[in-house]
Design a protein around this motif. Structure first.
Motif, PDB file in Angstrom:
ATOM      1  N   ALA A  54       0.833  -1.202   0.000  1.00 25.96           N
ATOM      2  CA  ALA A  54       0.000   0.000   0.000  1.00 25.96           C
ATOM      3  C   ALA A  54       0.867   1.253   0.000  1.00 25.96           C
ATOM      4  CB  ALA A  54      -0.932  -0.002   1.214  1.00 25.96           C
ATOM      5  N   ARG A  55       1.943   1.235   0.782  1.00 23.03           N
ATOM      6  CA  ARG A  55       2.872   2.366   0.784  1.00 23.03           C
ATOM      7  C   ARG A  55       3.505   2.552  -0.599  1.00 23.03           C
ATOM      8  NH1 ARG A  55       4.853   4.218   5.837  1.00 23.03           N
ATOM      9  NH2 ARG A  55       4.018   3.093   7.634  1.00 23.03           N
ATOM     10  N   GLU A  56       3.870   1.444  -1.215  1.00 27.95           N
ATOM     11  CA  GLU A  56       4.486   1.499  -2.542  1.00 27.95           C
ATOM     12  C   GLU A  56       3.531   2.126  -3.557  1.00 27.95           C
ATOM     13  OE1 GLU A  56       7.442   0.877  -5.430  1.00 27.95           O
ATOM     14  OE2 GLU A  56       7.601   0.565  -3.264  1.00 27.95           O
ATOM     15  N   GLY A  57       2.288   1.644  -3.554  1.00 26.81           N
ATOM     16  CA  GLY A  57       1.305   2.184  -4.483  1.00 26.81           C
ATOM     17  C   GLY A  57       0.995   3.643  -4.220  1.00 26.81           C
ATOM     18  N   PHE A  58       0.919   4.009  -2.946  1.00 28.58           N
ATOM     19  CA  PHE A  58       0.597   5.397  -2.614  1.00 28.58           C
ATOM     20  C   PHE A  58       1.736   6.341  -2.984  1.00 28.58           C
ATOM     21  CE2 PHE A  58      -0.207   9.007   0.316  1.00 28.58           C
ATOM     22  CZ  PHE A  58      -1.486   9.327  -0.137  1.00 28.58           C
ATOM     23  N   SER A  59       2.977   5.859  -2.878  1.00 26.86           N
ATOM     24  CA  SER A  59       4.109   6.701  -3.267  1.00 26.86           C
ATOM     25  C   SER A  59       4.027   7.055  -4.750  1.00 26.86           C
ATOM     26  CB  SER A  59       5.440   6.000  -2.960  1.00 26.86           C
ATOM     27  OG  SER A  59       5.669   4.923  -3.849  1.00 26.86           O
ATOM     28  N   VAL A  60       3.479   6.156  -5.553  1.00 28.08           N
ATOM     29  CA  VAL A  60       3.270   6.422  -6.978  1.00 28.08           C
ATOM     30  C   VAL A  60       2.205   7.506  -7.145  1.00 28.08           C
ATOM     31  CG1 VAL A  60       2.432   5.411  -9.141  1.00 28.08           C
ATOM     32  CG2 VAL A  60       4.025   4.131  -7.685  1.00 28.08           C
ATOM     33  N   LEU A  61       1.127   7.387  -6.406  1.00 29.09           N
ATOM     34  CA  LEU A  61       0.055   8.385  -6.482  1.00 29.09           C
ATOM     35  C   LEU A  61       0.539   9.763  -6.020  1.00 29.09           C
ATOM     36  CD1 LEU A  61      -2.911   6.277  -5.052  1.00 29.09           C
ATOM     37  CD2 LEU A  61      -2.583   6.942  -7.443  1.00 29.09           C
ATOM     38  N   LYS A  62       1.372   9.776  -4.980  1.00 26.84           N
ATOM     39  CA  LYS A  62       1.874  11.050  -4.452  1.00 26.84           C
ATOM     40  C   LYS A  62       2.720  11.800  -5.470  1.00 26.84           C
ATOM     41  CE  LYS A  62       2.100  12.356  -0.398  1.00 26.84           C
ATOM     42  NZ  LYS A  62       1.368  13.393   0.381  1.00 26.84           N
ATOM     43  N   LYS A  63       3.333  11.053  -6.394  1.00 27.50           N
ATOM     44  CA  LYS A  63       4.135  11.684  -7.452  1.00 27.50           C
ATOM     45  C   LYS A  63       3.259  12.238  -8.569  1.00 27.50           C
ATOM     46  CE  LYS A  63       7.882   8.374  -6.739  1.00 27.50           C
ATOM     47  NZ  LYS A  63       8.464   7.131  -7.302  1.00 27.50           N
ATOM     48  N   GLY A  64       1.944  12.049  -8.453  1.00 23.98           N
ATOM     49  CA  GLY A  64       1.043  12.532  -9.483  1.00 23.98           C
ATOM     50  C   GLY A  64       0.827  11.550 -10.613  1.00 23.98           C
ATOM     51  N   GLU A  65       1.298  10.323 -10.430  1.00 20.33           N
ATOM     52  CA  GLU A  65       1.117   9.313 -11.465  1.00 20.33           C
ATOM     53  C   GLU A  65      -0.283   8.713 -11.361  1.00 20.33           C
ATOM     54  OE1 GLU A  65       4.529   6.689 -12.014  1.00 20.33           O
ATOM     55  OE2 GLU A  65       5.781   8.172 -10.993  1.00 20.33           O
ATOM     56  N   SER A  66      -0.628   7.865 -12.333  1.00 21.63           N
ATOM     57  CA  SER A  66      -2.005   7.398 -12.482  1.00 21.63           C
ATOM     58  C   SER A  66      -2.358   6.266 -11.525  1.00 21.63           C
ATOM     59  CB  SER A  66      -2.236   6.915 -13.916  1.00 21.63           C
ATOM     60  OG  SER A  66      -1.513   5.710 -14.143  1.00 21.63           O
ATOM     61  N   ALA A  67      -3.658   6.078 -11.349  1.00 21.81           N
ATOM     62  CA  ALA A  67      -4.159   4.938 -10.577  1.00 21.81           C
ATOM     63  C   ALA A  67      -3.672   3.631 -11.183  1.00 21.81           C
ATOM     64  CB  ALA A  67      -5.680   4.975 -10.525  1.00 21.81           C
ATOM     65  N   LEU A  68      -3.599   3.580 -12.506  1.00 19.08           N
ATOM     66  CA  LEU A  68      -3.117   2.374 -13.194  1.00 19.08           C
ATOM     67  C   LEU A  68      -1.674   2.068 -12.796  1.00 19.08           C
ATOM     68  CD1 LEU A  68      -4.448   0.499 -15.351  1.00 19.08           C
ATOM     69  CD2 LEU A  68      -3.132   1.760 -17.060  1.00 19.08           C
ATOM     70  N   ASP A  69      -0.822   3.098 -12.779  1.00 14.36           N
ATOM     71  CA  ASP A  69       0.565   2.910 -12.348  1.00 14.36           C
ATOM     72  C   ASP A  69       0.627   2.449 -10.890  1.00 14.36           C
ATOM     73  OD1 ASP A  69       1.589   3.786 -14.824  1.00 14.36           O
ATOM     74  OD2 ASP A  69       1.606   5.874 -14.171  1.00 14.36           O
ATOM     75  N   ALA A  70      -0.250   2.992 -10.068  1.00 13.73           N
ATOM     76  CA  ALA A  70      -0.231   2.672  -8.635  1.00 13.73           C
ATOM     77  C   ALA A  70      -0.626   1.229  -8.372  1.00 13.73           C
ATOM     78  CB  ALA A  70      -1.156   3.616  -7.875  1.00 13.73           C
TER      79      ALA A  70
END
Length: 309
Positions: A30-46
């Motif tokens: 969950a932390r890994e996925g959220f770090s992707v979202l925090k960078k402004g990347e997409s839900a798909l990337d997360a």
């Protein structure tokens, strides 16, 4: 809009000796996925990043750590879906791909198809230069021991899903800052399954579904039961009728139990950021990040929180 990610590590009777490992694993994913979202990347990337983390963690039944079929072989399934476009990709019965969720995404983005299976999926992976690994390196000593112990599996025995050895699926759902949702689900299937058996995980509407008009779902549990009620789509149909995500999940899981005697779980998120983690098995490892708070649980009614550091 606040971004949210929810992950699960499978709904089954998780034994105490695995409990810490699976909880730590879903929290890390969950932390890994959220770090992707925090960078402004997409839900798909997360969701891809979160599921890759779970596939790489040998405590889970996906990628490394996958269960073995009746012949002692690894056969992996995965799906990913973009709620903005309804584009989706999936693979089934692949043998030597460490991160099948990424191969599923490649099917979505690089082919005109939704699902590739077995030899065809592996040929496609080869054609795009996706790395392969020796299948044996994905099998843990724990899984080999459990497979030897439970060779007497009989297909269709419903109590297996709540037995000590029923290992299960991983998945993630997310909404990004633009309000787009996505889902991903990955699994090694049921231990001692028939060769070529495919459950719900890679099948759209059953193992997962994502649509910006309603939400994203990733399911886990007894695959044949989930398939019979198209669980992911059933949950979203309740959301579309105005029910909360928690009620929609509970009603759908109860329907599956009443109608086909199946147990399982689901994680859901809506474009507005509502989310839920619900299950009818003994346990389900799950974690979510919402407004910089990490929520997680394992047992029924358990909901703990930590501030993200």
């Amino acid at each position: 809009m606040s971004a949210v990610i929810v992950v699960h590590g499978g709904a089954w009777a998780i034994p105490d000796e695995l409990a810490k490992g699976v909880v730590d694993g879903v929290k890390a994913a969950a932390r890994e996925g959220f770090s992707v979202l925090k960078k402004g990347e997409s839900a798909l990337d997360a969701v891809e990043a979160a599921v890759r983390a779970l596939e790489d963690n040998t405590v889970f039944n996906a990628g490394h750590g996958a269960t073995l079929n009746i012949d002692g072989e690894v056969e992996l399934d995965a799906i990913i879906m973009d709620g903005r476009t309804l584009d989706n990709g999936a693979v089934s019965s692949v043998k030597n791909i460490a991160n099948p969720v990424s191969l599923a995404r490649a099917v979505m983005e690089k082919t005109p198809h939704c699902l590739l299976t077995s030899r065809g999926a592996n040929l496609f992976a080869e054609s795009i230069g996706m790395p392969t690994v020796p299948t044996g390196t994905m099998v843990t000593a724990y899984e080999r021991k459990e497979w030897e112990k439970h060779k007497n599996y009989v297909t269709g025995v419903m109590e297996d899903i709540n037995s000590q050895w029923a290992h299960d699926t991983v998945g993630a759902v997310a909404v990004d800052s633009a309000g787009n949702v996505a889902c991903a689900t990955s699994t090694g299937g049921i231990r001692n399954k028939m060769v070529g058996r495919v459950g719900d995980s890679p099948l759209i509407g059953s193992g997962g579904y994502a649509d910006n008009s309603s939400g994203a779902v990733s399911c886990t549990g007894h695959g044949e039961s989930i398939l019979k009620v198209t669980l992911a789509r059933l949950i979203l149909s309740h959301v579309e009728q105005g029910k909360s995500v928690a009620d929609s999940s509970q009603l759908s899981l109860q329907y599956m139990r009443d109608r086909v005697h199946g147990a399982g779980g689901a994680i859901v998120v809506t474009p507005s950021g509502q989310w839920a983690a619900t299950f009818t098995t003994k346990r389900m490892a799950w974690a979510a990040v919402d407004h910089d708070v990490l929520w997680y649980g394992l047992d029924a009614s358990e909901r703990r929180e930590e501030q993200l550091s």
